[in-house]
Design a protein around this motif. Structure first.
Motif, PDB file in Angstrom:
ATOM      1  N   VAL A   1     -15.261  14.615  68.733  1.00  0.00           N
ATOM      2  CA  VAL A   1     -13.796  14.641  68.719  1.00  0.00           C
ATOM      3  C   VAL A   1     -13.299  16.073  68.610  1.00  0.00           C
ATOM      4  O   VAL A   1     -12.363  16.478  69.294  1.00  0.00           O
ATOM      5  CB  VAL A   1     -13.263  13.787  67.549  1.00  0.00           C
TER       6      VAL A   1
ATOM      7  N   GLU B   1     -13.280  17.833  71.797  1.00  0.00           N
ATOM      8  CA  GLU B   1     -12.160  17.391  72.629  1.00  0.00           C
ATOM      9  C   GLU B   1     -10.857  18.031  72.183  1.00  0.00           C
ATOM     10  O   GLU B   1     -10.040  18.448  73.002  1.00  0.00           O
ATOM     11  CB  GLU B   1     -11.996  15.871  72.536  1.00  0.00           C
TER      12      GLU B   1
ATOM     13  N   GLU C   1     -14.806   4.706  67.407  1.00  0.00           N
ATOM     14  CA  GLU C   1     -15.282   4.838  68.773  1.00  0.00           C
ATOM     15  C   GLU C   1     -16.405   3.845  69.012  1.00  0.00           C
ATOM     16  O   GLU C   1     -17.275   3.661  68.172  1.00  0.00           O
ATOM     17  CB  GLU C   1     -15.789   6.252  69.004  1.00  0.00           C
TER      18      GLU C   1
ATOM     19  N   ARG D   1     -11.773   3.835  72.380  1.00  0.00           N
ATOM     20  CA  ARG D   1     -11.424   4.194  71.012  1.00  0.00           C
ATOM     21  C   ARG D   1     -10.316   3.313  70.463  1.00  0.00           C
ATOM     22  O   ARG D   1      -9.499   2.790  71.209  1.00  0.00           O
ATOM     23  CB  ARG D   1     -10.970   5.645  70.950  1.00  0.00           C
TER      24      ARG D   1
ATOM     25  N   GLU E   1     -13.304  10.038  63.357  1.00  0.00           N
ATOM     26  CA  GLU E   1     -12.322  10.934  62.769  1.00  0.00           C
ATOM     27  C   GLU E   1     -11.645  10.182  61.644  1.00  0.00           C
ATOM     28  O   GLU E   1     -11.313   9.008  61.792  1.00  0.00           O
ATOM     29  CB  GLU E   1     -11.300  11.350  63.828  1.00  0.00           C
TER      30      GLU E   1
END
Lengths: 320, 532
Positions: free
Chosen positions: A133, A136, B60, B188, B355
């Motif tokens: 992430v 990205e 994800e 996601r 995240e």
């Protein structure tokens, strides 16, 4: 009561006389910034490198060294420990194991360890970003930055002349690189918010540049026989009062935000404040001086030396 | 320039009034809000998780996992299909390798029959009607089935849709308030739960696939060394069995799966008082369970969750009534978590937290308080500076800044926009843009006054001449806001939204609103000179 005039009426400073000095200074700062970026690197936040960050507020100030040793006691290696705001607020950054379970275990160890060692401490925020992430985020940030610069320059090229487009692009480049240099120097944390700040600096610096350019264009139509250097000086002087008042207003606002605002936006406001200083400087010296070197003539807005839109312009040249 | 038709004056004040009304509900205390009808309180600015406290989790899915599972399922389906019906098609050497499924038909004369049976298993996808599997026959007896890209995409799409639904059900089970669950990109899911400051439980729950299977224990595989190495007889597999401390071999084929569960609850074992999970099968599952337990009395069976054996009790007698219990070293929490996971269905694909951002409510509160304080102080300082510099026109500027703030809040409330910390920064910045527009105009008026011009004319020219610079300057800001919104993520977007709204309102207040005030003053007082 008289209004406050920071710039007296009929100010006439020969700005461009010092353009070589100013450009040399700019060049020096540019080189220094680029060198700093490569030598020092950035203190990239977890947004861009991935990892885990825990923010803890302690009741009493803590010794960072003690805390660092304790971290190792909890089995947390490679922790980056920083204070922010006050010395009771600490952020602890650790790399994030790739495996989800291991990452969770590490986070739990860290949290429990702190809670045991400092029962009165409070965990304010936990953030974790995986490497994928963060890559990205880095990419989208860089793309946004580059596209914004390009789109804005294109707009200016359309609205003005190619020299102005090039001048604005160079001024932008100048401002962005110097801001990056500032972050490399201070090692303030560079995260997503800073990208927003840089985009704003771009916007602001352009605001400034455009006001000056707008006046240059206007004066070029008015005073056709004036020397370019004098014309640029005149335009800068005419807009100087506005430049000073606006920069000062924003400076006041951001300064207060820097001192009183939440810690989370400290880096952000610092970048903006710096951007205003650099942006003001660049719109006077960099973006205007470049026009001289690009051979902008007082009759540029009437035609001939303009490549792309030539055809249309040639006709207007024929007019008396 | 300074002539305002009456309708325009009304339109300006009406816009301001509407925005002010829209902005009000956001600031009403909760107990007042409760007493008002919903349409009154509907427009409001939501506070981002960084201000209100809460958790943001980005999940994800491994899309390769979906493709792999699909191959496995197809293998099972092909096997059953060939065995079923008459004549039975004998196949062998079935394998899944390199993302394809291949098998051999033992009797060459049956190749056509085999193909006939395979065709219904594949179907068209999307508008092009491309099939989801390609079937080839090599060396006259070997079938090779390759999943097509379109087929895989559709499978992922479907798996993600189902997964989002399961995630939603699981979070609802936790009883958290107002969670937001949205799909993002191809693979996601974004989960936002306001007010949740310890997402450990949530993460544990979402990290579980919760694939429940009942399998028979392979009683012949007892050699502990072979088990430790993961070696099992053909048709069996070795699975970890944490509560027993050693792995155990179970038959590959599943007797009953979690799909046939009607309900699952955490309960206490009436004899030992230990926490356990009680499950109830649906009608079909209940019948099957009764049948299997009848055939296997005296043998152990394994209860497997996510490829881990939870317990392996002996079947003492046929179990009727369609319910069963799972016990095996649970705590109340872990039993409850398993019950929730089972009840909400299994995830079609494993999800990974990539995240996570959690802000405690206290920190959020601190941030917003210092943000608001700093904002007010900054605004006041700015207004003082403006008034000192431009006198009467400085007052107009200050008023326009206030109105600007009201307009931004009103419009944000109208769109139910979310205010984040960077949003507050964006707010301050648009105030900066508004200041610049005003300064440009005021400076122009000063210039015109120096020419010299009469007051009315100076104001008129001031507004006219400044407008191109204001226009160009704001367009560049719109461009960067649009790019930030399109390409940026998270905080950058929050910033861009406020910036974009602010640019529009700052032009309105800076150019139109102040002009209205100035025009009114000039018309009423007809001053000869301006103190500017």
């Amino acid at each position: 009561m008289r209004p406050l005039k920071l710039v007296p009426d009929h100010t006439n400073i020969a700005f461009l006389k010092y353009r070589v000095v100013a450009m040399a200074l700019s060049g020096l700062l540019l080189v220094a910034s680029i060198a700093l970026c490569f030598v020092n690197g950035f203190n990239l936040g977890i947004d861009f490198v991935g990892g885990q960050m825990v923010r803890v507020s302690f009741q009493q100030p803590v010794e960072l060294d003690t805390l660092r040793q304790q971290m190792q006691g909890f089995g947390i290696e490679d922790a980056t420990i920083q204070t922010f705001g006050s010395d009771r607020e600490v952020s602890i950054r650790t790399p994030l194991p790739d495996d989800t379970e291991a990452a969770d275990a590490a986070a739990t160890r860290l949290r429990n360890g702190i809670q045991q060692a400092y029962p009165t401490s409070q965990i304010g925020a936990v953030e974790s970003v995986s490497g994928k992430v963060s890559a990205e985020l880095f990419e989208t940030g860089a793309i946004a930055l580059a596209l914004a610069m390009l789109a804005i320059s294109l707009y200016i090229w359309f609205r003005f002349e190619w020299q102005f487009g090039v001048g604005a692009l160079f001024a932008l480049f100048h401002d962005v690189v110097l801001t990056l240099g500032f972050f490399a120097l201070t090692q303030l944390e560079f995260d997503l918010n800073i990208v927003a700040a840089i985009l704003t600096i771009i916007g602001y610096s352009l605001n400034d540049t455009i006001v000056v350019y707008d006046r240059i264009r206007e004066n070029m139509r008015k005073h056709r026989r004036m020397e370019t250097a004098d014309l640029l000086d005149l335009s800068i002087n005419e807009t100087l009062s506005r430049t000073v008042v606006t920069s000062l207003s924003l400076g006041i606002t951001l300064g207060i935000l820097l001192l009183l605002g939440p810690d989370v936006i400290f880096g952000f406001t610092a970048a903006m404040l710096l951007g205003i200083v650099i942006g003001t400087f660049s719109s006077v010296y960099v973006s205007a001086a470049i026009l001289l070197w690009l051979k902008l003539k007082p009759d540029s807005f009437l035609p001939k030396d303009v490549g792309p839109q030539g055809a249309e312009r040639v006709r207007s040249k024929e007019l008396p | 320039m300074l002539d305002f038709p009456r309708w325009k004056v009304w339109a300006v004040w009406l816009t301001i009034a509407v925005c002010a009304l829209l902005a009000v509900p956001t600031f009403l205390p909760a107990n007042v809000k409760a007493g008002l009808p919903a349409w009154v309180t509907a427009p409001r600015i939501n506070l981002g998780l960084d201000l209100a406290g809460g958790s943001y989790i980005l999940l994800e899915a491994d899309t390769n996992d979906v493709a792999a599972q699909r191959l496995e399922t197809m293998r099972d389906t092909v096997q059953t299909e060939m065995r079923r019906g008459s004549p039975r098609v004998a196949i062998g050497d079935i394998s899944v390798r390199d993302g394809r499924l291949s098998f051999m038909v033992r009797d060459v004369s049956q190749v056509d029959a085999a193909r006939e049976r395979l065709l219904p298993l594949t179907s068209g996808v999307g508008v092009t009607g491309q099939r989801d599997w390609n079937i080839e026959v090599r060396d006259s007896t070997r079938f090779v089935m390759t999943p097509t890209q379109a087929g895989i995409e559709q499978a992922i799409e479907q798996a993600m849709g189902d997964a989002t639904e399961v995630v939603r059900r699981r979070i609802d089970e936790l009883g958290t308030r107002e969670p937001t669950i949205i799909r993002s990109g191809t693979n996601r899911i974004v989960v936002q739960v306001p007010g949740l400051s310890d997402p450990q439980q949530l993460k544990a729950l979402l990290g579980r696939t919760a694939r429940l299977e009942f399998k028979l224990v392979d009683v012949n595989a007892t050699d502990p060394q072979a088990l430790a190495k993961g070696q099992a007889p053909i048709g069996s597999q070795v699975l970890p069995y944490p509560s027993a401390g050693a792995p155990i071999a179970v038959k590959r084929s599943t007797i009953i799966s979690g799909d046939q569960i009607a309900d699952a609850r955490q309960e206490y074992d009436p004899q030992t008082g230990a926490p356990m999970v009680a499950i109830r099968f649906d009608a079909q599952g209940g019948r099957r369970f009764a049948q299997v337990t009848q055939q296997n009395v005296g043998k152990p069976f394994a209860i497997v969750v996510d490829d881990q054996v939870i317990s392996a009790p002996n079947i003492n007698e046929q179990i009727l009534g369609g319910s069963a219990t799972i016990s095996g070293g649970f705590t109340v929490e872990s039993a409850n978590e398993l019950a929730i996971a089972l009840r909400s269905g299994k995830l079609p694909v494993a999800l990974r937290v990539v995240e996570e951002r959690t802000v405690s409510a206290e920190l959020g509160q601190d941030s917003i308080e210092s943000g608001v304080l700093a904002g007010i102080v900054a605004a006041v300082a700015l207004m003082v500076f403006m008034v000192v510099t431009y006198m009467r026109f400085g007052i107009y500027t200050s008023l326009s800044l206030l109105v600007n703030a009201v307009l931004i809040m009103g419009i944000m409330a109208l769109f139910n926009a979310t205010l984040t910390l960077p949003g507050i920064a964006g707010f301050v910045l648009t105030i900066g843009a508004a200041v610049d527009a005003n300064v440009l105009i005021n400076e122009r008026i000063r210039e015109e006054l120096r020419r010299p011009r009469a007051a009315i004319q100076a104001v008129e020219f001031g507004y006219k001449e400044a407008s191109t610079a204001i226009f160009d300057a704001n367009i560049t800001n719109v461009i960067s806001a649009a790019i930030m919104f399109a390409f940026g993520s998270g905080p950058i977007r929050g910033f861009a939204v406020v910036l974009a709204i602010g640019i529009v309102t700052s032009v309105f207040t800076g150019v139109t609103f102040t002009r209205l005030l100035a025009a009114d003053y000039l018309k009423r007082n007809r001053p000869k000179t301006l103190n500017l």
